[in-house]
Design an enzyme around this catalytic site. Structure first.
Site, PDB file in Angstrom:
ATOM      1  CG  PHE A 388      -1.614  -1.311   1.464  1.00 33.62           C
ATOM      2  CD1 PHE A 388      -2.262  -1.996   0.449  1.00 33.62           C
ATOM      3  CD2 PHE A 388      -1.563  -1.895   2.714  1.00 33.62           C
ATOM      4  CE1 PHE A 388      -2.849  -3.230   0.673  1.00 33.62           C
ATOM      5  CE2 PHE A 388      -2.147  -3.133   2.959  1.00 33.62           C
ATOM      6  CZ  PHE A 388      -2.791  -3.798   1.924  1.00 33.62           C
ATOM      7  CB  CYS A 389       2.311   3.518  -1.578  1.00 32.42           C
ATOM      8  SG  CYS A 389       2.284   3.117  -3.329  1.00 32.42           S
TER       9      CYS A 389
END
Length: 483
Positions: A388-389
Site C-alpha cells: 500500500f505504498c
C-alpha cells in the site's frame, strides 16, 4: 455560476450516488455480479453529483486567466471560485493560500521544494510514501512507529526537544546556535489501518518547539471534516481522486510565507508577472506572490472544478451523517472479520482506536495476493493487496523488520506459480503482504455483506478456482478447471 451546479436530491440515510454502482463484472465460476468497489483508499468512485456538474460545465470550457473571450472569463471565474470553495471546505485562515496541484504526492513535493535550506523535517516511518519520501534532500529525522496516540505525541516531543542546531548557524558562528526551522509531516488517517492520528495534539507540540506541521489529509478529507484553523496546522494536502473527484488534481493549502519566498516549483507561463531581456543576454523575471507562483502552465480546470463540486456535495450531505453511516460499515466489517480466527486485522493503536473506512488484514495460510484475486474473480469484489505504498509501516505491522525491502504485487512467485506465504520461525506461515478493504460515502450495505460472506467462505472452503502468477499479479488460471 448556478448553471453548472447539479441539484443534490440525496437521502442522508443511503449511500451517495456514485458512478459505476450498476457496473457488472464476470465471475470466473460463471455469470456476472454487480461490482463491489471496496478500494476507496486508492481511488474513490466519482460522485454522480460531481460528474453531472462537470458535464454541465464542459460546453463552456475555455482557457483560464488572461483570456479576453467570454468562455475564458467564465472559466477563470469558475477556477477562482473553486479555490474559494476549497478554502471554505478546509476552514482556511484569511491569509492562507490554496494551490492546485496534481495530487497529494505533488503537493508534498511542492512543499519539500520550498522549505528553507536548513529546515529539519520530522516524519514517522508510518507515513504513505507520498509523505515519507519527498524530504530526502533535507535533514530528515524518521520517527519510529508509535503504538498509541499518546506515544506519537511523546515521540515527537522528544525528537523536537533534542534537535540539533542547523549546520548553517554553526558555520556562521563557529559554535552551536539556533536550531533553525523545522517541519513535521503527519497523516490524518492511516492509509493502512484507517486509524485517526492526534493531529491537533501533534500541532500543539510542533508549535511549542518552533516547528511547523503539514497534514497529509489524503485519507482524512473524504471521511471527516477538516478545519485548518481549529487543528492549527500550517498546511494541508489532499487528492481529488480520493475525494470522489476524478481528473487528477490535488490541493496544498496553508501558510503563504515559505511559498512566496521560494523559487516557483515549476518555471513557466502563469507563474511569472514580468519577464524582460537583460543587456547581457539573460532574462529577468518577476514571479507572482499569489498561488499562481506555483501553478505554472495551463491548469487542470475540470479537475479543480471537480474537487470544488465534491467539497460542496460532501458539505451538503453533512459530515455527521456520512461519518455515522461509515462507522456502521466499519463496525460490520470488523465484527465479520472477528468471527474468523484465521484473520488478523492490522492495527497500530489497538481495537478501540477511532478509524475511517480503511481496514487491512492478513489471513493465516493464505498469501494476500491469492486471497485478493479470489475475492475479485469469484465474488466480484475489488480490494487491494500488497504494501500500500507504506512499506515500512506494513512490514512493522506484519512483524518483520521495517528496514526489509518491500515488494508490491506477488513477491517470490515465478510465472505460473501459485504465490505462497513464508514459513516463520515457529513453523507457521505469515503473509508477505496484506489485504486492504476500504469504503466510504458511496458504499452500499450489500457490498459489505458480500465481502464478509466471501471472506468466511474462502477461509472455510477454500478457493473454487486455480490461480497462477502472471506479470506480477495473481490471476485465475483460465486453462484450469474449477476445483
Amino acid at each position: 455560476m448556478s448553471v453548472f451546479t447539479a441539484a443534490a436530491d440525496q437521502s442522508l440515510c443511503t449511500p451517495l450516488p456514485v458512478l459505476g454502482k450498476d457496473v457488472t463484472v464476470p465471475l470466473v465460476t460463471g455469470g456476472e455480479v454487480a461490482y463491489a468497489a471496496l478500494d476507496y483508499a486508492a481511488s474513490a468512485p466519482a460522485l454522480q453529483r460531481v460528474w453531472d456538474d462537470v458535464a454541465a460545465y464542459a460546453p463552456y470550457y475555455g482557457s483560464v486567466h488572461r483570456g479576453a473571450g467570454y468562455l475564458s472569463q467564465l472559466s477563470t471565474d469558475l477556477f477562482e471560485n473553486s479555490r474559494a470553495t476549497v478554502a471554505e471546505f478546509l476552514g482556511c485562515r484569511a491569509e492562507d493560500q490554496v494551490i492546485f496541484t496534481r495530487s497529494t504526492t505533488d503537493s508534498l513535493n511542492l512543499l519539500a521544494a520550498v522549505i528553507p535550506a536548513d529546515c529539519q523535517v520530522f516524519v514517522y516511518e508510518t507515513e504513505h510514501h507520498a509523505s515519507l519520501l519527498p524530504w530526502r534532500d533535507a535533514r530528515v529525522t524518521y520517527l519510529n512507529a508509535p503504538r498509541t496516540p499518546a506515544q506519537a505525541v511523546e515521540t515527537l516531543e522528544r525528537a523536537l526537544a533534542d534537535r540539533a542546531p542547523s549546520p548553517s548557524s554553526q558555520l556562521r558562528s563557529g559554535r552551536s546556535g539556533p536550531v533553525g526551522p523545522a517541519l513535521v509531516c503527519v497523516t490524518g488517517a492511516s492509509n493502512v489501518t484507517g486509524e485517526l492520528w492526534p493531529v491537533k495534539e501533534l500541532a500543539a507540540v510542533a508549535h511549542a518547539h518552533g516547528a511547523r506541521i503539514v497534514l497529509d489529509a489524503a485519507q482524512l478529507a473524504p471521511h471527516h471534516p477538516i478545519d485548518i484553523a481549529e487543528l492549527d496546522v500550517d498546511w494541508v494536502a489532499f487528492s481529488g481522486h480520493k475525494l470522489y473527484a476524478p481528473f487528477g488534481s490535488g490541493v496544498l493549502a496553508g501558510r503563504a510565507d515559505w511559498l512566496q519566498d521560494a523559487e516557483p516549483y515549476l518555471a513557466g507561463g502563469g507563474a511569472s508577472r514580468k519577464v524582460a531581456r537583460r543587456t547581457d543576454g539573460g532574462v529577468d523575471v518577476e514571479w507572482h506572490s499569489t498561488a499562481a507562483r506555483h501553478e505554472a502552465g495551463s491548469p487542470n480546470v475540470i479537475g479543480v472544478y471537480s474537487i470544488a463540486s465534491a467539497c460542496k456535495a460532501l458539505t451538503q450531505a453533512g459530515f455527521d451523517n456520512l461519518v455515522a453511516r461509515e462507522q456502521h460499515l466499519v463496525t460490520a466489517v470488523r465484527a465479520g472479520l472477528a468471527d474468523v480466527p484465521e484473520v488478523k486485522v492490522l492495527s497500530l493503536f489497538g481495537e478501540d482506536a477511532p478509524r475511517v473506512g480503511v481496514i487491512s488484514f492478513v489471513v493465516e495460510g493464505w498469501n494476500s495476493s491469492h486471497f485478493a484475486a479470489a475475492l475479485s474473480a469469484e465474488y466480484g469484489i475489488g480490494v487491494r493487496d500488497g504494501l500500500f505504498c507504506a512499506h515500512p509501516l506494513v512490514r512493522t505491522l506484519l512483524g518483520s523488520d521495517p528496514q526489509e525491502v518491500g515488494e508490491c504485487g506477488v513477491p517470490e512467485a515465478g510465472t505460473g506459480e501459485i504465490p505462497q506465504s513464508r514459513t516463520d520461525s515457529t513453523g507457521g506461515t505469515r503473509s508477505l503482504n496484506a489485504i486492504r478493504v476500504s469504503f466510504g460515502a458511496g458504499t452500499p450495505d450489500e457490498h459489505i455483506e458480500r465481502f464478509v460472506r466471501a471472506v468466511k467462505e474462502l477461509v472455510s472452503k477454500g478457493a473454487q478456482w486455480q490461480y497462477r502468477t502472471e506479470d506480477g499479479r495473481c490471476v485465475p488460471d483460465r486453462g484450469a478447471a474449477q476445483l
